[in-house]
Design an enzyme around this catalytic site. Structure first.
Site, PDB file in Angstrom:
ATOM      1  N   HIS A  63       4.858  -7.354  -0.032  1.00 22.33           N
ATOM      2  CA  HIS A  63       4.560  -8.645  -0.658  1.00 22.33           C
ATOM      3  C   HIS A  63       5.279  -8.787  -1.999  1.00 22.33           C
ATOM      4  O   HIS A  63       5.799  -7.811  -2.547  1.00 22.33           O
ATOM      5  CB  HIS A  63       3.049  -8.800  -0.833  1.00 22.33           C
ATOM      6  N   ASP A  85       0.855  -1.183   0.000  1.00 26.76           N
ATOM      7  CA  ASP A  85       0.000   0.000   0.000  1.00 26.76           C
ATOM      8  C   ASP A  85       0.895   1.239   0.000  1.00 26.76           C
ATOM      9  O   ASP A  85       1.970   1.231   0.607  1.00 26.76           O
ATOM     10  CB  ASP A  85      -0.858   0.053   1.266  1.00 26.76           C
ATOM     11  N   SER A  90       8.095   3.688   5.228  1.00 30.80           N
ATOM     12  CA  SER A  90       9.283   3.886   4.420  1.00 30.80           C
ATOM     13  C   SER A  90       8.979   3.686   2.950  1.00 30.80           C
ATOM     14  O   SER A  90       7.883   3.987   2.498  1.00 30.80           O
ATOM     15  CB  SER A  90      10.418   2.975   4.877  1.00 30.80           C
TER      16      SER A  90
END
Length: 284
Positions: free
Chosen positions: A145, A88, A246
């Site tokens: 991911h 995200d 980050s």
């Protein structure tokens, strides 16, 4: 002088690592009332949607870090077709790597070799490949991911500063992603070599991977770990996480046509983990 430039310049003298480690200690605090107060304040400030989380009750998490790296429900991030977005956040830059250099922001480029910790041999694989950069803000889901199935071959810890990685610093701190502390993860895939770089930042307490647990912070030197036994992660599987926000920079040796991405806008494009970035495979 603009406020954004002043913000970037003021970060140079700040003791990045000391500040980040102190925040890390606070984020691991197990004093119930303090932890709960921090979590509830964070949820309110950043409008966190707890209905997506496997555990919706914020008081159940033993530490702030446990809340921050919370797992989501299985259907919260459905996997689309093609090359997936790894996290995200905001897709800030993407496209071709030109003669071994990536775009950081308008007017700023940096080298693949520097990003990978000064490894010209590895960097040569990506000289004319493709890349994409995703910035994770505090409100985002903070697990990273796999964009496609890959087998881990090497992990490299690269020490560095911990500048903030928001829009202001990407515009005014040259070579930002190649200056900050980072974890470089090399994978072999059916579409050729791929590297996932998890970039540390101001008040990021640590970076973790699913195969090694917490990796940063380490010593002040580059550390390389080779994997003789295959560690294969499927497309969409978790590979790591940030304890506070980050950036992820991913690069592909072959060219990727990011045809599933809308035209660029100022400030980047909001994306979600599992979203399609490209409909086809990387090609020679």
């Amino acid at each position: 002088m603009t406020a954004a430039k002043l913000f970037a310049l003021l970060q140079y003298p700040i003791p990045h690592h000391l500040l980040s480690r102190l925040v890390g200690c606070l984020a691991e605090c197990r004093i119930g009332w303090l932890k709960n107060a921090l979590v509830k304040l964070f949820i309110k400030q950043f409008k966190v949607d707890m209905s997506e989380a496997v555990e919706e009750d914020p008081e159940v998490y033993p530490t702030f870090n446990a809340f921050f790296t919370r797992a989501l429900k299985a259907d919260a991030r459905p996997l689309e077709e093609g090359l997936l977005c790894p996290a995200d956040g905001t897709l800030s830059q993407w496209g071709r790597i030109e003669e071994g250099r990536l775009i950081q922001a308008k007017g700023h480029r940096f080298s693949v070799s520097d990003l990978l910790g000064g490894d010209p041999l590895r960097a040569s694989d990506y000289r004319n490949g493709s890349f994409a950069t995703v910035y994770l803000s505090p409100r985002d889901y903070h697990r990273v991911h796999m964009p496609l199935t890959g087998t881990l071959t090497e992990m490299v810890y690269v020490p560095g500063r911990l500048f903030s990685v928001n829009d202001a610093t990407t515009r005014y701190v040259p070579g930002l992603f190649a200056r900050n502390e980072r974890l470089v993860c090399h994978f072999d895939t059916e579409q050729g070599p791929m590297v996932m770089v998890l970039v540390g930042a101001m008040i990021v307490a640590a970076i973790e991977t699913v195969w090694s647990g917490q990796v940063t912070p380490l010593s002040g030197r580059v550390e390389r770990v080779r994997f003789d036994r295959p560690i294969t992660l499927e497309r969409g599987a978790e590979m790591g996480r940030f304890k506070l926000g980050s950036t992820v920079v991913m690069a592909f040796a072959n060219q990727v046509d990011f045809d599933a991405i809308s035209p660029a806008r100022d400030g980047g494009i909001e994306v979600r983990m599992g979203q399609q970035l490209a409909s086809g495979d990387a090609s020679d």
